[in-house]
Motif scaffolding. Structure first.
Motif, short mmCIF file in Angstrom:
data_model
loop_
_atom_site.label_atom_id
_atom_site.label_comp_id
_atom_site.label_asym_id
_atom_site.label_seq_id
_atom_site.Cartn_x
_atom_site.Cartn_y
_atom_site.Cartn_z
N SER A 82 0.82 -1.23 0.00
CA SER A 82 0.00 0.00 0.00
C SER A 82 0.85 1.27 0.00
O SER A 82 0.33 2.36 -0.21
N THR A 83 2.16 1.13 0.20
CA THR A 83 3.08 2.26 0.14
C THR A 83 3.49 2.56 -1.30
O THR A 83 4.27 3.48 -1.54
N GLY A 84 3.01 1.76 -2.26
CA GLY A 84 3.44 1.91 -3.65
C GLY A 84 4.68 1.10 -3.95
O GLY A 84 5.26 1.22 -5.04
N ASP A 85 5.08 0.25 -3.04
CA ASP A 85 6.33 -0.52 -3.16
C ASP A 85 6.06 -1.87 -3.84
O ASP A 85 5.39 -2.73 -3.26
N ASN A 86 6.58 -2.04 -5.06
CA ASN A 86 6.40 -3.35 -5.71
C ASN A 86 7.64 -4.24 -5.56
O ASN A 86 7.75 -5.28 -6.21
N THR A 87 8.57 -3.81 -4.68
CA THR A 87 9.75 -4.66 -4.42
C THR A 87 9.54 -5.53 -3.18
O THR A 87 10.03 -6.66 -3.13
N GLY A 88 8.86 -4.99 -2.17
CA GLY A 88 8.72 -5.70 -0.90
C GLY A 88 9.80 -5.31 0.10
O GLY A 88 9.67 -5.59 1.29
N TYR A 89 10.85 -4.65 -0.38
CA TYR A 89 11.94 -4.26 0.53
C TYR A 89 11.48 -3.24 1.58
O TYR A 89 12.12 -3.06 2.59
N GLY A 90 10.37 -2.57 1.29
CA GLY A 90 9.86 -1.56 2.22
C GLY A 90 8.85 -2.12 3.22
O GLY A 90 8.13 -1.36 3.87
N GLN A 91 8.79 -3.43 3.35
CA GLN A 91 7.86 -4.04 4.31
C GLN A 91 8.19 -3.53 5.72
O GLN A 91 9.36 -3.38 6.08
N HIS A 92 7.18 -3.25 6.50
CA HIS A 92 7.40 -2.69 7.84
C HIS A 92 6.23 -3.06 8.75
O HIS A 92 5.17 -3.47 8.26
N GLY A 93 6.44 -2.92 10.03
CA GLY A 93 5.38 -3.23 11.00
C GLY A 93 5.39 -2.23 12.14
O GLY A 93 6.45 -1.78 12.57
N ASP A 94 4.21 -1.89 12.61
CA ASP A 94 4.05 -0.96 13.73
C ASP A 94 3.49 -1.73 14.93
O ASP A 94 2.77 -2.71 14.76
N TYR A 95 3.79 -1.21 16.12
CA TYR A 95 3.34 -1.89 17.34
C TYR A 95 3.09 -0.88 18.44
O TYR A 95 3.92 -0.01 18.70
N VAL A 96 1.92 -1.00 19.07
CA VAL A 96 1.65 -0.26 20.30
C VAL A 96 1.27 -1.31 21.34
O VAL A 96 0.29 -2.04 21.19
N PHE A 97 2.08 -1.38 22.39
CA PHE A 97 1.88 -2.40 23.43
C PHE A 97 0.58 -2.15 24.20
O PHE A 97 0.27 -1.01 24.52
N GLY A 98 -0.13 -3.23 24.54
CA GLY A 98 -1.36 -3.05 25.31
C GLY A 98 -1.81 -4.28 26.07
O GLY A 98 -3.01 -4.52 26.19
N TRP A 99 -0.86 -5.09 26.57
CA TRP A 99 -1.28 -6.24 27.39
C TRP A 99 -1.72 -5.74 28.76
O TRP A 99 -1.14 -4.82 29.33
#
Ligand code: NAG
Ligand code: NAG
Length: 360
Positions: free
Chosen positions: A284-301
């Motif tokens: 969804s970032t416009g990246d057709n390589t996959g090298y820009g894969q990323h993940g976000d996290y907000v802790f909430g246990w």
């Protein structure tokens, strides 16, 4: 043998640093989709729309802005199999770009039904979340308000960080019996999108850093308060007897990893793939390589539930860890939040949301 037992065996083989006489704890659970939306409270708080679309999983405290506070106290429900986990996890969506230049979102495979035998039914989309520790007193669970980002959405070439994020091409449905540990084997997994059709779908693993500075709940780039181990980024290397932390980030935190499988079966017709031989999937970032894969996290246990599970000395996996409470997919699937940005999500689109007019 249960599939989950096989997976466990595969992971242990793939990561010998789990061995020795320390315990080993691995939470592995599905979280359904909370919402698909173009907001990002970590990188673009207060912005609606934010630059690109994400799929978000976890608790219903997810919002355009998320205060640095105990998220578990703000949330009322979660999409996750562990019902004390009100964290939020989000990653880029994947779209198929047809030969005529239009895009369609590729759905996620509901993951929970494949491995977690204690659950019945399917999650609505979503992904699988892992937390791993080397057993009792090996890791310090995240503190309330903690958040982090891994990967670089603007990256378009190899950063030689395949063991942080990687893709696997499944040759047959239901994993095709292929459950080797992720991001370890360079012939099995790639840092870029697979280049050929994958009849069983495309899997993406995102492994977060495992070392913390011990002080900051966040940092301006949402990365510098955490670090990968000194021996280099390597999925799962932060736990057990391996993966020593740098002196700047001496506190070992649980190994968090996301695992997403996209059902590409409707998009494998070569006749509709690019004529130049390239592959048609784009983040969804416009990246057709996959090298820009990323993940976000907000802790909430909630409370000390994650620490208790990570300290479970029996070496547990799944629903029996640390006496954690669980819920079935049908309950988790009900925990949705409304989309804040009103725009096309699932039809054929002439441009990706947020990428209008950008050269692609
Ligand atoms: C989301 O944030 C807005 C303010 O930005 C607030 O009014 C609303 O109550 C929040 N929603 C939830 C579910 O926390
Ligand atoms: C573009 O191609 C897709 C896939 O073949 C098709 O479903 C869609 O209707 C086409 N759209 C246009 C505008 O031609």
């Amino acid at each position: 043998m249960l599939l989950s037992t096989l997976l466990f065996a595969a992971l242990v083989q793939g990561a010998p640093q789990f061995g020795g006489n320390q315990g080993f704890t691995m939470l592995r659970f599905g979280c359904a989709q909370t919402v698909i939306d173009r907001i990002d409270p970590l990188v673009n708080p207060g912005q609606a729309p934010s630059p690109h679309m994400h799929q978000i999983a976890g608790g219903d405290a997810f919002n355009i802005t998320m205060p640095v506070t105990d998220i578990a106290k703000l949330a009322k429900c979660t999409t996750c199999g562990y019902s004390e986990d009100f964290s939020n996890y989000w990653t880029a969506n994947v779209y198929f770009k047809a030969r005529n230049g239009t895009y369609k979102r590729v759905p996620q495979v509901p993951n929970r039904d494949l491995f977690n035998d204690q659950y019945t039914g399917k999650t609505t989309g979503g992904f699988v979340v892992y937390y791993v520790s080397g057993g009792r007193n090996q890791v310090t669970a995240f503190k309330p308000g903690f958040r982090m980002l891994t990967g670089d959405p603007t990256n378009r070439k190899s950063a030689n960080r395949k063991s942080q994020t990687c893709f696997r091409c499944y040759n047959a449905p239901n994993w095709g019996g292929d459950n080797a540990a992720p991001c370890q084997d360079r012939t099995l997994d790639t840092e870029h999108f697979p280049t050929k059709p994958c009849p069983g779908g495309i899997r993406s693993n995102i492994a977060y850093p495992t070392c913390w500075d011990g002080k900051n709940l966040d940092s301006p780039d949402h990365k510098s308060h955490v670090a990968y181990p000194v021996n280099g980024p390597h999925a799962f290397s932060g736990v057990g007897t391996g993966g020593a932390c740098p002196s700047t980030h001496p506190v070992k935190i649980p190994q968090l990893m996301l695992e997403i499988v996209w059902d590409t079966s409707a998009f494998n017709n070569r006749a509709d793939w690019p004529t130049d031989g390239s592959q048609p999937f784009v983040l969804s970032t416009g990246d057709n390589t996959g090298y820009g894969q990323h993940g976000d996290y907000v802790f909430g246990w909630e409370g000390d539930s994650l620490q208790r599970a990570m300290d479970d000395a029996r070496g547990c996996m799944g629903a029996s860890c640390g006496g954690l409470k669980t819920q079935q997919p049908a309950a988790g699937n009900k925990c949705v939040v409304p989309g804040r940005v009103h725009e096309e999500r699932d039809g054929w689109m002439s441009e990706l949301p947020g990428m209008e007019g950008m050269p692609m």
